[in-house]
Each structure stands twice: as C-alpha cells, then as structure tokens.
Design an enzyme around this catalytic site. Sequence first.
Site, PDB file in Angstrom:
ATOM      1  N   ALA A  34      51.267   5.582  46.853  1.00  0.00           N
ATOM      2  CA  ALA A  34      51.522   4.150  47.060  1.00  0.00           C
ATOM      3  C   ALA A  34      50.791   3.355  45.985  1.00  0.00           C
ATOM      4  O   ALA A  34      49.725   3.762  45.514  1.00  0.00           O
ATOM      5  CB  ALA A  34      51.023   3.746  48.434  1.00  0.00           C
ATOM      6  N   GLY A  84      51.743   9.590  48.541  1.00  0.00           N
ATOM      7  CA  GLY A  84      53.192   9.378  48.543  1.00  0.00           C
ATOM      8  C   GLY A  84      53.916  10.119  47.427  1.00  0.00           C
ATOM      9  O   GLY A  84      55.111  10.379  47.541  1.00  0.00           O
ATOM     10  N   GLU A 144      45.185  11.149  51.514  1.00  0.00           N
ATOM     11  CA  GLU A 144      45.050   9.898  52.257  1.00  0.00           C
ATOM     12  C   GLU A 144      43.770   9.761  53.060  1.00  0.00           C
ATOM     13  O   GLU A 144      43.187   8.677  53.126  1.00  0.00           O
ATOM     14  CB  GLU A 144      46.257   9.710  53.204  1.00  0.00           C
ATOM     15  CG  GLU A 144      47.536   9.287  52.497  1.00  0.00           C
ATOM     16  CD  GLU A 144      48.348  10.440  51.951  1.00  0.00           C
ATOM     17  OE1 GLU A 144      47.829  11.575  51.880  1.00  0.00           O
ATOM     18  OE2 GLU A 144      49.502  10.206  51.571  1.00  0.00           O
ATOM     19  N   GLU A 175      54.488  13.343  48.878  1.00  0.00           N
ATOM     20  CA  GLU A 175      55.478  13.146  49.955  1.00  0.00           C
ATOM     21  C   GLU A 175      56.886  12.971  49.389  1.00  0.00           C
ATOM     22  O   GLU A 175      57.857  13.467  49.965  1.00  0.00           O
ATOM     23  CB  GLU A 175      55.088  11.945  50.816  1.00  0.00           C
ATOM     24  CG  GLU A 175      53.853  12.245  51.671  1.00  0.00           C
ATOM     25  CD  GLU A 175      53.438  11.061  52.514  1.00  0.00           C
ATOM     26  OE1 GLU A 175      53.329   9.952  51.951  1.00  0.00           O
ATOM     27  OE2 GLU A 175      53.227  11.235  53.719  1.00  0.00           O
TER      28      GLU A 175
HETATM   29  N1  COA Z   1      48.341   2.551  42.571  1.00  0.00           N
HETATM   30  C1  COA Z   1      48.220   1.594  41.639  1.00  0.00           C
HETATM   31  N2  COA Z   1      47.711   1.810  40.425  1.00  0.00           N
HETATM   32  C2  COA Z   1      47.312   3.056  40.153  1.00  0.00           C
HETATM   33  C3  COA Z   1      47.414   4.100  41.074  1.00  0.00           C
HETATM   34  C4  COA Z   1      47.962   3.804  42.338  1.00  0.00           C
HETATM   35  N3  COA Z   1      48.138   4.743  43.285  1.00  0.00           N
HETATM   36  N4  COA Z   1      46.919   5.232  40.506  1.00  0.00           N
HETATM   37  C5  COA Z   1      46.535   4.888  39.265  1.00  0.00           C
HETATM   38  N5  COA Z   1      46.762   3.575  39.046  1.00  0.00           N
HETATM   39  C6  COA Z   1      46.446   2.792  37.860  1.00  0.00           C
HETATM   40  C7  COA Z   1      44.950   2.677  37.655  1.00  0.00           C
HETATM   41  O1  COA Z   1      44.412   1.663  38.487  1.00  0.00           O
HETATM   42  C8  COA Z   1      44.893   2.354  36.182  1.00  0.00           C
HETATM   43  O2  COA Z   1      45.219   0.994  35.996  1.00  0.00           O
HETATM   44  P1  COA Z   1      44.338   0.090  34.992  1.00  0.00           P
HETATM   45  O3  COA Z   1      44.667   0.652  33.622  1.00  0.00           O
HETATM   46  O4  COA Z   1      44.860  -1.276  35.220  1.00  0.00           O
HETATM   47  O5  COA Z   1      42.908   0.300  35.363  1.00  0.00           O
HETATM   48  C9  COA Z   1      46.058   3.181  35.623  1.00  0.00           C
HETATM   49  O6  COA Z   1      46.915   3.470  36.710  1.00  0.00           O
HETATM   50  C10 COA Z   1      45.586   4.493  35.033  1.00  0.00           C
HETATM   51  O7  COA Z   1      44.782   5.140  36.000  1.00  0.00           O
HETATM   52  P2  COA Z   1      43.678   6.205  35.610  1.00  0.00           P
HETATM   53  O8  COA Z   1      42.983   6.610  36.857  1.00  0.00           O
HETATM   54  O9  COA Z   1      42.854   5.667  34.492  1.00  0.00           O
HETATM   55  O10 COA Z   1      44.625   7.332  35.025  1.00  0.00           O
HETATM   56  P3  COA Z   1      44.380   8.900  34.892  1.00  0.00           P
HETATM   57  O11 COA Z   1      45.526   9.408  34.126  1.00  0.00           O
HETATM   58  O12 COA Z   1      43.013   9.176  34.414  1.00  0.00           O
HETATM   59  O13 COA Z   1      44.459   9.464  36.401  1.00  0.00           O
HETATM   60  C11 COA Z   1      45.432   9.699  38.599  1.00  0.00           C
HETATM   61  C12 COA Z   1      45.696   9.411  37.110  1.00  0.00           C
HETATM   62  C13 COA Z   1      46.788   9.597  39.302  1.00  0.00           C
HETATM   63  C14 COA Z   1      44.857  11.110  38.763  1.00  0.00           C
HETATM   64  C15 COA Z   1      44.423   8.683  39.169  1.00  0.00           C
HETATM   65  O14 COA Z   1      44.816   7.402  38.752  1.00  0.00           O
HETATM   66  C16 COA Z   1      44.317   8.658  40.657  1.00  0.00           C
HETATM   67  O15 COA Z   1      43.679   9.499  41.248  1.00  0.00           O
HETATM   68  N6  COA Z   1      44.970   7.643  41.317  1.00  0.00           N
HETATM   69  C17 COA Z   1      44.881   7.475  42.740  1.00  0.00           C
HETATM   70  C18 COA Z   1      45.850   8.391  43.422  1.00  0.00           C
HETATM   71  C19 COA Z   1      45.723   8.363  44.930  1.00  0.00           C
HETATM   72  O16 COA Z   1      44.676   8.504  45.524  1.00  0.00           O
HETATM   73  N7  COA Z   1      46.893   8.196  45.581  1.00  0.00           N
HETATM   74  C20 COA Z   1      46.958   8.307  47.003  1.00  0.00           C
HETATM   75  C21 COA Z   1      47.483   7.074  47.588  1.00  0.00           C
HETATM   76  S1  COA Z   1      47.509   7.272  49.333  1.00  0.00           S
END
Ligand code: COA
Length: 258
Positions: free
Chosen positions: A64, A109, A132, A112
């Site tokens: 999400a 998601g 989550e 999912e």
């Molecule tokens: N929603 C919104 N924005 C997100 C996002 C999400 N789920 N996941 C990443 N982003 C954004 C970050 O905030 C960042 O934005 P910014 O440049 O404005 O700061 C950008 O994407 C890059 O994220 P970053 O973490 O620097 O990239 P990465 O390539 O190093 O890592 C992930 C990618 C997906 C591993 C990491 O972003 C992450 O763990 N995200 C959260 C995922 C999560 O917990 N999802 C479960 C939701 S229930």
Amino acid sequence: MPEFKVDARGAIEIWTIDGEGRRNAISRAMLQELGALVARVTSGRQVRAVIITGAGDKAFCAGADLKERATMVESEVRAFLEGLRQTFRAIEHSDCVFIAAINGSAFGGGTELALACDLRVAAPAAELGLTEVKLGIIPGGGGTQRLTRLVGPGRAKDLILTARRINAAEAFSIGLVNRLAPEGHLLEVAYGLAEAVVENAPVAVASAKHAIDEGMGLELDEALALELRKYEEVLKTEDRLEGLRAFAEKRPPVYKGR
Ligand code: COA
C-alpha cells in the site's frame, strides 16, 4: 498520468506499474486503474494472459502507498481495502491467466497482488513478505488466506507472524513462486509461461483455472462434483473436437475459444 504502461501483444499483455519513485506502491489511483484494466480484459475475451510487473529493478510493488495512507481517515482506509479486495477477486474471477513477474521487492500488498495472480515468476533479486504486523496492521488484501492456501498454515504463520522478508530462492523452495528466472530474463520467462498458456484451448484453460480456485475450499466429493460441472463446459466446445482432430492429423490445433 496513467499508472500502468500497457504493452499489448494480441492475446498477451504486459502491464507495468509505472510508479518507480514510490516503489510501485498501490495508491488509490493505481488501484482504480488496475480495476479498469482487469475489467477490460475480462469482458473483452481477446486477451488471454496478462503479465503484471513493476517499473525499475528495485520493486515489484512495495505494498500500500504508505504516504497516501498516512493522510487517510479510518473510513477511507476501509474503502481502500474494499477496493483492493474486489480488484484481487476480479483477477481470480477473470478467465484471463495472470502472471506476476516479480522484478524486485514485493511487500505487503505487493505480495498479496502476486498471490492473487495465477502464476508467479521471480527475478533473482526479488524479495517477498507479508510485513504488515511490523506496521501494527495485518494483511488486508487476502494475504492471510491466499498465502495459507498456497503454502500451508505452518509456513504462512512463519512468514506473517515474523513479518520476515524472504528472497526469491526461499520463495521458490516453499512454492510461493512457480519459476525463478535467471538474471536479466524475468520477462522472457514470464512471457514463455504466458505463451504456453495461450496455446491451449481458451475455454479449457478458464474452466481449469476456476475448477482449481473454486474447489480448494470444498470437501473432496463436492470438489470432484465441481470438476465434473467444469468438464461439462468443455464437453460442449468445438475446440474439444478440434483437439481430437489435430491429434489424429498430427498437427497443432487451431483453437477458436468456442
Ligand atoms: N508507500 C509509499 N512510498 C513508498 C513505499 C510505500 N509502500 N515504499 C517505498 N516508498 C518510497 C519511499 O518513501 C521513498 O520515497 P522518497 O524518495 O520520497 O523518500 C522511495 O519510495 C524509495 O524508497 P527507498 O526505501 O529509498 O527505496 P529502496 O529501493 O531502498 O527500498 C523497499 C525499497 C520497497 C525495500 C523499501 O522502500 C520498503 O521497505 N518500503 C516499505 C514496504 C512495506 O513495508 N510495505 C508494506 C506495506 S503494508
């Protein structure tokens, strides 16, 4: 701005989530567009297989959109979840075969979405996880149910209760992904799977998909009766006779989807 890049190649389409800057996270706009795309291929009947992937090499879909989520009141979160559940269900109800080509991280998601697809192919750097509970919530897009049905309750609890992230090799070893693609060949492997599907008789593929999905929750005798009803659907088709003719004539069949 469209949320997906659509590469239409006749019976096969590739949909790329075009949100690399937010790691292809599921926003309201993205979900709405996904729903419209699924509705189009489901009602159209020309597209038989869809590959869903993410832009860039970092993420398939980071779940999400957490930035958008932070702006939502409780009722909006509920409405979002309802949309998510309906869209994932529409993927399952569709006669199209959906293949997730997991090019990078797929968390929450994102996993999912991959679970709602019929088949999953992963790049070597892909990571999956239902993370989550780390965020104080639980999977709300069907993850607790679909992951359990796919890999069993023991493995589902191992993943969901620890919120741990697993790599492509582990995902493959527990049956969470169907194929591991060699580095740089993800779309090729996913496309090969799609081609293998669309070669087959359309009504047969759809009936088999629904027999598997709908039968899973049923007691065996009921599930076998369901299979028989699905068999009835193919028994009446011209394609069944074409399959027999092609076999006798030692040539590839030409299926018409009726
Ligand atoms: N929603 C919104 N924005 C997100 C996002 C999400 N789920 N996941 C990443 N982003 C954004 C970050 O905030 C960042 O934005 P910014 O440049 O404005 O700061 C950008 O994407 C890059 O994220 P970053 O973490 O620097 O990239 P990465 O390539 O190093 O890592 C992930 C990618 C997906 C591993 C990491 O972003 C992450 O763990 N995200 C959260 C995922 C999560 O917990 N999802 C479960 C939701 S229930």
